[in-house]
Scaffold this active site. Structure first.
Site, PDB file in Angstrom:
ATOM      1  N   LYS A  93       9.945  10.836 -35.633  1.00  0.00           N
ATOM      2  CA  LYS A  93       9.647  12.275 -35.547  1.00  0.00           C
ATOM      3  C   LYS A  93      10.821  12.969 -34.850  1.00  0.00           C
ATOM      4  CE  LYS A  93       8.033  15.025 -32.660  1.00  0.00           C
ATOM      5  NZ  LYS A  93       8.936  16.147 -32.985  1.00  0.00           N
TER       6      LYS A  93
ATOM      7  N   GLU B 252      13.781   7.105 -22.685  1.00  0.00           N
ATOM      8  CA  GLU B 252      15.059   7.682 -22.242  1.00  0.00           C
ATOM      9  C   GLU B 252      14.744   9.109 -21.819  1.00  0.00           C
ATOM     10  OE1 GLU B 252      17.921   6.188 -21.984  1.00  0.00           O
ATOM     11  OE2 GLU B 252      17.562   4.340 -23.097  1.00  0.00           O
TER      12      GLU B 252
ATOM     13  N   CYS C 153      21.310  15.111 -21.249  1.00  0.00           N
ATOM     14  CA  CYS C 153      20.638  14.391 -20.153  1.00  0.00           C
ATOM     15  C   CYS C 153      21.683  13.852 -19.180  1.00  0.00           C
ATOM     16  CB  CYS C 153      19.808  13.254 -20.720  1.00  0.00           C
ATOM     17  SG  CYS C 153      20.759  12.156 -21.772  1.00  0.00           S
TER      18      CYS C 153
ATOM     19  N   GLU D  32      16.517  19.941 -13.747  1.00  0.00           N
ATOM     20  CA  GLU D  32      17.536  19.672 -14.758  1.00  0.00           C
ATOM     21  C   GLU D  32      17.960  21.025 -15.346  1.00  0.00           C
ATOM     22  OE1 GLU D  32      15.995  17.249 -17.930  1.00  0.00           O
ATOM     23  OE2 GLU D  32      17.948  16.357 -18.320  1.00  0.00           O
TER      24      GLU D  32
HETATM   25  P1  NAD Z   1      10.925  17.260 -24.937  1.00  0.00           P
HETATM   26  O1  NAD Z   1      10.354  16.207 -24.061  1.00  0.00           O
HETATM   27  O2  NAD Z   1      10.350  18.612 -24.875  1.00  0.00           O
HETATM   28  O3  NAD Z   1      10.795  16.816 -26.463  1.00  0.00           O
HETATM   29  C1  NAD Z   1      11.332  15.611 -26.939  1.00  0.00           C
HETATM   30  C2  NAD Z   1      10.615  15.230 -28.212  1.00  0.00           C
HETATM   31  O4  NAD Z   1       9.250  14.977 -27.897  1.00  0.00           O
HETATM   32  C3  NAD Z   1      10.614  16.301 -29.299  1.00  0.00           C
HETATM   33  O5  NAD Z   1      10.697  15.669 -30.550  1.00  0.00           O
HETATM   34  C4  NAD Z   1       9.264  16.954 -29.122  1.00  0.00           C
HETATM   35  O6  NAD Z   1       8.789  17.551 -30.307  1.00  0.00           O
HETATM   36  C5  NAD Z   1       8.413  15.767 -28.735  1.00  0.00           C
HETATM   37  N1  NAD Z   1       7.215  16.085 -27.974  1.00  0.00           N
HETATM   38  C6  NAD Z   1       7.017  17.089 -27.087  1.00  0.00           C
HETATM   39  N2  NAD Z   1       5.759  17.026 -26.586  1.00  0.00           N
HETATM   40  C7  NAD Z   1       5.173  15.941 -27.160  1.00  0.00           C
HETATM   41  C8  NAD Z   1       3.891  15.336 -27.040  1.00  0.00           C
HETATM   42  N3  NAD Z   1       2.949  15.837 -26.226  1.00  0.00           N
HETATM   43  N4  NAD Z   1       3.617  14.244 -27.769  1.00  0.00           N
HETATM   44  C9  NAD Z   1       4.552  13.721 -28.586  1.00  0.00           C
HETATM   45  N5  NAD Z   1       5.802  14.240 -28.739  1.00  0.00           N
HETATM   46  C10 NAD Z   1       6.091  15.341 -28.032  1.00  0.00           C
HETATM   47  O7  NAD Z   1      12.487  17.243 -24.684  1.00  0.00           O
HETATM   48  P2  NAD Z   1      13.603  18.137 -25.376  1.00  0.00           P
HETATM   49  O8  NAD Z   1      13.524  19.504 -24.816  1.00  0.00           O
HETATM   50  O9  NAD Z   1      13.572  17.973 -26.866  1.00  0.00           O
HETATM   51  O10 NAD Z   1      14.934  17.391 -24.872  1.00  0.00           O
HETATM   52  C11 NAD Z   1      15.469  17.638 -23.634  1.00  0.00           C
HETATM   53  C12 NAD Z   1      15.051  16.546 -22.662  1.00  0.00           C
HETATM   54  O11 NAD Z   1      15.405  15.288 -23.207  1.00  0.00           O
HETATM   55  C13 NAD Z   1      15.799  16.645 -21.348  1.00  0.00           C
HETATM   56  O12 NAD Z   1      14.923  16.380 -20.283  1.00  0.00           O
HETATM   57  C14 NAD Z   1      16.860  15.567 -21.473  1.00  0.00           C
HETATM   58  O13 NAD Z   1      17.329  15.076 -20.245  1.00  0.00           O
HETATM   59  C15 NAD Z   1      16.135  14.541 -22.243  1.00  0.00           C
HETATM   60  N6  NAD Z   1      17.084  13.639 -22.905  1.00  0.00           N
HETATM   61  C16 NAD Z   1      17.221  12.388 -22.422  1.00  0.00           C
HETATM   62  C17 NAD Z   1      18.144  11.528 -22.997  1.00  0.00           C
HETATM   63  C18 NAD Z   1      18.327  10.134 -22.477  1.00  0.00           C
HETATM   64  O14 NAD Z   1      18.939   9.347 -23.169  1.00  0.00           O
HETATM   65  N7  NAD Z   1      17.823   9.792 -21.294  1.00  0.00           N
HETATM   66  C19 NAD Z   1      18.920  11.961 -24.076  1.00  0.00           C
HETATM   67  C20 NAD Z   1      18.755  13.257 -24.542  1.00  0.00           C
HETATM   68  C21 NAD Z   1      17.820  14.092 -23.959  1.00  0.00           C
END
Ligand code: NAD
Length: 506
Positions: free
Chosen positions: A199, A275, A309, A406
């Site tokens: 997804k 992650e 991130c 963040e």
């Molecule tokens: P997010 O957690 O809002 O969303 C990530 C994914 O999860 C999206 O596909 C979203 O649609 C899905 N999602 C959201 N709520 C959900 C739920 N209740 N159930 C299932 N899926 C759900 O994060 P974002 O805004 O897309 O990305 C930014 C975040 O990701 C930041 O905190 C960043 O640090 C982190 N990030 C971490 C890494 C790493 O490798 N550690 C890499 C990139 C981004």
């Protein structure tokens, strides 16, 4: 923008042309990909994907329902046994062919990425290279999955230790690196012999859909990789995660969502990789090479418009070098060019949406109200789209929200420190532990930092740590598990051992 339907012998796919005055990409898939075929969502709903630099709709993408999610899992489950039994060399060849196709289509993928995510084209090209590396790396790992043969301590038996794929995987990816976050999961899963339901983020699904089409062209067997974009991630994901046929959940995204998913995964004791978010410290010691530290700090902060991130979130600069470092950094920041990612010469594109701009603005205002000194930027950019000016804050005070949040935007927050001990204490004062950066020419200090900073990764005199050949991941609230390297493959393998009697016993 036009919509058209293209038909090939194996799939029917709704595609769209996305573009602006600078770049246009024809035939970007906009459907669900389930069981080897592109299809609309059941019920036919779609959601819009927008260009953050203008707000214009780029494409309407099929909006997967919970039933579509289960259909994708059905397809992954149906393909699992055959894929696990497929010769490693064939699994490897599929990844390698897709790697080649990604490079052949690098300009188009980069254009799609910039249009839907906003970062400058040069950075999108960089992500294409980085993201493709996971395909190459795991094509090489796929044929090196081993086991071993052991003698038990009493000498009375023999053990065979073998590895086998964990089973169908559900992968959820964020919007900020729409290619690399997908390949970092798909490639090791497929290499290990796992099938996948993916997804992508609803803000940036087009890059991932484009990648999946390249997998299809490379000869992907039906059901091995399925993709279900959806506007309601929770509704789609909950039944997939609750389904006992799923064996692994791999997630990249924010810590609160990761934590909620871990709770759901606990019901079926799913193997998980998480992650999650970061709050990276960047330490500059008095003995640092100033030019190197400034160059690296610019990369660590402004890569991906700060929406990474791994972005340096909290700068801690030792008192003896602080004035020189701040002056050099602000000069570089003031020279950054703000613009649409598709325009030549742009360094800083838009943030992903207006909430991201509000967040950056709120953090800067709070820090200034608490006594920080605004050196550069500090305001929204007066143009269409969701832009925030690259900003430098010095003397950020304890208790400021920016130290615990963040930022995910182009804002540098500097706090000064006196001793190594104090620098380490400040750096570790966070619940996160993804990456840290440290600039020092002192070898022994670097080693001390490596042992004492609470982090999964340390960039020592460098501002970028992401590399397919090394284990990427965090400690504390930044996550569980590693991606990339041979550790990244282990996340998709189970260890099984077989005990046999002593073959020489009478
Ligand atoms: P997010 O957690 O809002 O969303 C990530 C994914 O999860 C999206 O596909 C979203 O649609 C899905 N999602 C959201 N709520 C959900 C739920 N209740 N159930 C299932 N899926 C759900 O994060 P974002 O805004 O897309 O990305 C930014 C975040 O990701 C930041 O905190 C960043 O640090 C982190 N990030 C971490 C890494 C790493 O490798 N550690 C890499 C990139 C981004």
């Amino acid at each position: 923008m036009t919509d058209q339907t293209t038909t090939s012998t194996t799939t029917t796919s709704t595609t769209t042309t996305v573009g602006d005055a600078h770049v246009t990409v024809a035939d970007v898939p906009t459907g669900l990909f389930i069981g080897g075929a592109w299809r609309p969502a059941s019920g036919g709903a779609t959601f819009d994907v927008r260009d953050p630099s203008t707000g214009a709709v780029l494409a309407s993408v099929a909006d997967a329902t919970p039933e579509d999610g289960i259909a994708a899992l059905d397809a992954a489950v149906a393909a699992q046994d055959d894929w696990a039994a497929t010769a490693p060399r064939r699994r490897s060849d599929l990844l390698r062919r897709t790697f080649d196709l990604v490079h052949e289509h690098a300009d188009d993928i980069a254009a799609v990425m910039t249009l839907e995510m906003g970062k400058p084209l040069a950075e999108s090209r960089g992500e294409v290279v980085y993201g493709a590396e996971f395909l190459r790396w795991f094509s090489e790992e796929a044929v090196r999955i081993g086991g071993d043969y052991r003698t038990n301590p009493e000498g009375t038996g023999r053990g065979i230790v073998l590895k086998r794929p964990v089973g169908p995987v559900y992968a959820i990816t964020p919007w900020n690196f729409p290619l690399a976050m997908a390949t970092r999961k798909i490639a090791p899963a497929l290499a290990a012999g796992c099938t996948v339901v993916l997804k992508p983020a609803d803000l940036t699904p087009l890059t991932t859909l484009y990648l999946v089409e390249l997998f299809r062209q490379a000869g992907l067997p039906d059901g091995v990789l399925n993709v279900v974009p959806a506007s309601d991630a929770k509704a789609l994901s909950a039944p997939v995660i609750a389904d006992r046929r799923l064996r692994k959940l791999t997630f990249t995204g924010s810590t609160p969502v990761g934590s909620a998913l871990l709770k759901q995964a606990a019901d079926n004791v799913l193997k998980t990789s998480m992650e999650l978010g970061g709050n990276a410290p960047l330490l500059v010691f008095d003995d640092a090479d100033l030019d190197l530290a400034v160059d690296a700090a610019m990369q660590a902060k402004f890569r991906n418009v700060g929406e990474a991130c791994t972005a340096a979130n909290r700068f801690f600069v030792q008192e003896g070098i602080a004035d020189a470092f701040t002056a050099a950094l602000s000069e570089r920041i003031d020279a950054l060019r703000i613009g649409r990612g598709t325009e030549d010469g742009t360094d800083i594109g838009p943030l992903i949406d207006s909430r991201a701009v509000d967040k950056a603005a709120g953090l800067v205002d709070d820090a200034v109200a608490r006594g920080a000194r605004l050196v550069s930027g500090g305001q929204r950019v007066d143009r269409e789209g969701t832009f925030y000016a690259p900003t430098l804050l010095d003397d950020v005070q304890p208790g400021s929200d920016i130290l615990t949040t963040e930022i995910f935007g182009p804002v540098v927050s500097i706090t000064r420190f006196a001793t190594e001990e104090e620098g380490i204490r400040l750096a570790n004062d966070t619940e996160y532990g993804l990456v840290a950066y440290a600039f020092t020419e002192d070898m022994r200090r670097g080693q001390r930092l490596a042992e004492r900073l609470e982090t999964g990764m340390l960039g020592w005199n460098t501002g970028v740590v992401s590399n397919a050949a090394f284990p990427f991941g965090g400690v504390k609230a930044s996550g569980l598990g590693r991606e990339g390297s041979h550790e990244g493959l282990e996340e998709y393998l189970e260890t099984v051992y077989v005990l046999t009697p002593d073959p020489f016993a009478a």
